[in-house]
Design a protein around this motif. Structure first.
Motif, PDB file in Angstrom:
ATOM      1  N   GLU A  38       2.467   8.673   6.794  1.00 49.15           N
ATOM      2  CA  GLU A  38       1.969   7.584   5.963  1.00 49.15           C
ATOM      3  C   GLU A  38       1.836   8.064   4.522  1.00 49.15           C
ATOM      4  N   TYR A  39       2.392   7.278   3.597  1.00 49.95           N
ATOM      5  CA  TYR A  39       2.358   7.628   2.187  1.00 49.95           C
ATOM      6  C   TYR A  39       1.899   6.413   1.380  1.00 49.95           C
ATOM      7  N   SER A  40       1.171   6.676   0.316  1.00 54.50           N
ATOM      8  CA  SER A  40       0.861   5.616  -0.643  1.00 54.50           C
ATOM      9  C   SER A  40       1.897   5.697  -1.762  1.00 54.50           C
ATOM     10  N   TRP A  41       1.919   4.686  -2.625  1.00 55.90           N
ATOM     11  CA  TRP A  41       2.867   4.714  -3.740  1.00 55.90           C
ATOM     12  C   TRP A  41       2.513   5.796  -4.745  1.00 55.90           C
ATOM     13  N   ASP A  42       1.293   6.304  -4.692  1.00 49.63           N
ATOM     14  CA  ASP A  42       0.924   7.435  -5.551  1.00 49.63           C
ATOM     15  C   ASP A  42       1.599   8.727  -5.126  1.00 49.63           C
ATOM     16  N   ASP A  43       2.123   8.756  -3.899  1.00 48.16           N
ATOM     17  CA  ASP A  43       2.794   9.965  -3.392  1.00 48.16           C
ATOM     18  C   ASP A  43       4.254  10.058  -3.812  1.00 48.16           C
ATOM     19  N   LYS A  86       5.132   3.724   5.639  1.00 50.28           N
ATOM     20  CA  LYS A  86       4.622   4.320   6.871  1.00 50.28           C
ATOM     21  C   LYS A  86       5.756   4.440   7.893  1.00 50.28           C
ATOM     22  N   ASP A 124       0.813  -1.219   0.000  1.00 48.33           N
ATOM     23  CA  ASP A 124       0.000   0.000   0.000  1.00 48.33           C
ATOM     24  C   ASP A 124       0.844   1.264   0.000  1.00 48.33           C
ATOM     25  N   GLY A 125       2.068   1.184   0.532  1.00 47.93           N
ATOM     26  CA  GLY A 125       2.908   2.365   0.599  1.00 47.93           C
ATOM     27  C   GLY A 125       3.943   2.268   1.707  1.00 47.93           C
TER      28      GLY A 125
END
Length: 249
Positions: A133-138, A124, A121-122
């Protein structure tokens, strides 16, 4: 006595390392067991060093003479020293030892709760509680580098400028992660494909170092490294990489 004390410190340190690993695994499973994830434990190695120093401090305290030791020496022919020395009280030394042991018991909890979690999911950051917390979209860009001492490194830079290196350091993975991926590099190959599909910029440096490092000593990981560095695309037939200082994709 000193030899037995030193052996006891070593045994205590080994027990600490074992229990810390078990506790970290249990906490990881309870908190993230439903996802394929692994954690980089930032306080693990410092905790081991601190534990060793604290156990050595206990050994040192055990050799400090106290009022009971001096009272045993008093007898026929005993002469009081001309200068009255401050003699530690045995009960006080016991309290200090108990406090040190309490800190040693707290260290595994701290070690298991200071980490960076990398999952499908990303990413953290966790310091007792989740802090970022970051997603891979960030991800705004990422870098694949290699040196001849540590091997490959992969660093993700987020939109806000925060960067996370996700390969180096003590790791603890969930069972789902271990069942799905045979190595963290295999996981990063999947993430690499996702980011490239989104058109995220990837910078690759020191490809020739990665070739020399993994083709000679870490051949089982080369299939992942060749993808992450872009070597498999540049040389699909496995041709040798010409010597160069930096290759950027």
């Amino acid at each position: 006595m000193l030899v037995f004390g030193t052996l006891a410190v070593i045994a205590g340190l080994l027990l600490f390392i074992f229990l810390t690993g078990q506790l970290t695994g249990l906490l990881m499973e309870s908190a993230n067991g439903d996802s394929a994830a692994y954690a980089l434990l930032h306080f693990n190695e410092p905790a081991i060093v601190i534990c060793f120093l604290l156990l050595e401090a206990i050994l040192f305290i055990k050799f400090i003479p106290n009022e009971e030791d001096y009272s045993k020496k008093r007898g026929v022919g005993y002469q009081e020293p001309q200068k009255q020395r401050k003699i530690p009280i045995k009960s006080l030394l016991r309290i200090i030892i108990c406090c040190i042991l309490a800190v040693v018991l707290i260290l595994p909890l701290l070690s298991a709760n200071i980490y960076t979690l990398i999952s499908e999911d990303g990413i953290k950051s966790h310091f007792i509680v989740d802090t970022q917390e970051y997603s891979w979209d960030d991800v705004s860009e990422y870098k694949v580098d290699c040196d001849d001492s540590r091997g490959l490194s992969v660093t993700f830079t987020m939109n806000d400028g925060n960067a996370f290196e996700v390969l180096h350091g003590p790791k603890s993975a969930t069972k789902e992660f271990s069942d799905k991926y045979d190595d963290t590099l295999a996981f990063l190959v999947d993430i690499d494909a996702r980011l490239r599909a989104k058109g995220i910029t990837k910078n690759v440096t020191h490809m020739e170092t990665a070739v020399a490092f993994y083709q000679s000593g870490e051949k089982k990981l080369w299939k992942y490294v060749s993808v992450l560095t872009g070597y498999s695309e540049i040389y699909p037939d496995g041709d040798e990489l010409p010597v160069s200082e930096t290759v950027t994709q």
